[in-house]
Design an enzyme around this catalytic site. Sequence first.
Site, PDB file in Angstrom:
ATOM      1  CG  ASP A 172      38.275  45.091  42.645  1.00 11.51           C
ATOM      2  OD1 ASP A 172      38.064  43.917  42.286  1.00 11.51           O
ATOM      3  OD2 ASP A 172      38.855  45.362  43.702  1.00 11.51           O
ATOM      4  NE  ARG A 179      35.549  37.539  42.392  1.00 11.71           N
ATOM      5  CZ  ARG A 179      36.815  37.810  42.726  1.00 11.71           C
ATOM      6  NH1 ARG A 179      37.255  39.043  42.778  1.00 11.71           N
ATOM      7  NH2 ARG A 179      37.656  36.834  42.983  1.00 11.71           N
ATOM      8  CB  SER A 194      39.798  41.243  41.678  1.00 13.75           C
ATOM      9  OG  SER A 194      39.827  41.817  42.951  1.00 13.75           O
ATOM     10  CE  LYS A 198      42.069  45.058  45.180  1.00 19.24           C
ATOM     11  NZ  LYS A 198      41.068  44.149  44.636  1.00 19.24           N
TER      12      LYS A 198
END
Length: 446
Positions: A172, A179, A194, A198
Site C-alpha cells: 500500500d 497513485r 488501500s 491497512k
Amino acid sequence: MRRDAKESRIVMRVYDIIERKRDGVELGRDEIRALVEGFTSGRVADYEMAAWLMAACIRGLTRGETVALTDAMRASGGYVDLSGLPRPIVDKHSTGGVGDNTTLVVAPVVAATGLPVAKMSGRALGHTGGTLDKLEAIPGLRTDLTKEELQRQVQAIGLAITGQTADLAPADRAIYALRDATATVHSIGLIASSIMSKKLAVDADAIVLDVKVGRGAFMQRLADARDLAETMVAIGRAAGRRVGAVLSSMDQPLGRAVGNACEVAEALQVLEGEGPNDLRELCLELAARMVLLADGAADVESGKELAAQAIESGAARDKLLQMVEAQGGDVGALVDVARLPRSRFEVTLRAPRDGIVQRVDALVTGRAAVAAGAGRSGKDGMIDHGAGIALCRKVGEAVAAGEPLAVIRASDEKRARAAHELLASAYCIGPEAASPRPLVVEAFDT
Ligand code: URA
C-alpha cells in the site's frame, strides 16, 4: 542481458494482466496477487503498475477484485497481533479530505475513555491531507514504528498511530505514492483496498470509517460514497471485524486550518475545549461511534458525552502528548505551538465585495494548499510542514469588502501567490443566506 526463465515469465504475465484489465476482464485472485507481490519485490516496474492502476481506475474493480487486492496488499507485510491487550481495540480511518485532522483529536479522545487505539494512517493523497504528514510536523516524531514497537506502545499507553513500513502493508505504501503521482486515486476499489489493507494489518476489533462526500472528497456523489462505505464495511465484516461508517460532508474544508503544522495546532485547540465547531462536532460523532461499536456506550449520545468529558478533563490532550513523547516527538512544540514549523511568506486573500460566503470549494482549497507547499508534487516530492491556509470565513459567514477571507503561508512569495490565485476562485460571495448540507450526512449502523 539474459533474463532468466522465471523473470521473463513474470514480465509476460504482467503485460497480460494490464491488458486484461484494460479490456474490462475480471481478474482472478492469483493474477492480482502476482501483480502485488511482483511490485513489492521490485520485479514489476512503476510504469507497469501505473498502467494497471489507470486501467483499474477507468474500468473499475469488481467486489471480488477489490477483496483480492485488499488481501494481497495486507499480506505484503506482517500482522500486528495485539493479543494479550485489553479488548476491544478500536481504529478509525477517513477516506480523505481537506482540513481533516479528526484523527489527531479522535484517537486520543477514545484512548482517554479507556479503549486502546491502534491505527495505521496514510500520507497526503492528491489534494487531500494525510495524518502521517501532519504528525511529522511535530519535530522528531516517528511514524515508522515496527510491529513490535506498535504492540509495546499500545500496551504501555493505549494509543499509537503509525504508517505503512517495510514490514506493515508495504505494497500500500508504494502503490499509494504511485497513485498520488499518476491521477489514479479516484477509484472505489483502489481506495477501499488501500484503506482496508491497512486496517486488517492491525488486530483491531472495531473500526469506524469516515467516508467523505462532496467537492473535496474523492467521492463527489452520494451514491458513490455509499458504495465505497458499503464495500469497506463488507470487507471488514467478512474479516470478522466490527465495522461502522459515517458519511460526512467535504463540500468545504473541515475546520479553519488546511496544512500540516497548522492542523496539529488546531487539533490541540479542540483537545483544549476550543477550536472550530464543525471540527469538534465531527470529532465527537466519530469518537462516539467508536466507543459505541466497542460496547463502551449505550448509544451515540452517551458516547458523545464520554468523548466530551475526555476533552473537558484534559485526559485526551494528555493522551496525545504521551503518544507524541512515546514516538520521539518534541512535546514542547505542542505545549508552545509557536515552535511548530511556520513558513515565512504570508499573503491575505481579501473579500472583493460585501456579502455572505456561499461556497468555499474544498477541492480548490486543497489544491491551493498543495500549491503553497503543504502537499507533494511528484512521487518523491517534499512537504513543507509550515505551509498552509487559515480560513477566516466559511460558508454562511458575513464579510465586508476588503476584510480577510483567508491567510496563506508558504516558503516563498511565488508559492504564496500561486495559492492566493487558486484560493480566490474557491470563494463565492453572494447576498443571500447559504444552506450547506449537514456535516454528518448519514451513518451506517454501528
Ligand atoms: N486513504 C487511504 O488510506 N487510501 C486511499 O486510497 C484514500 C484514502
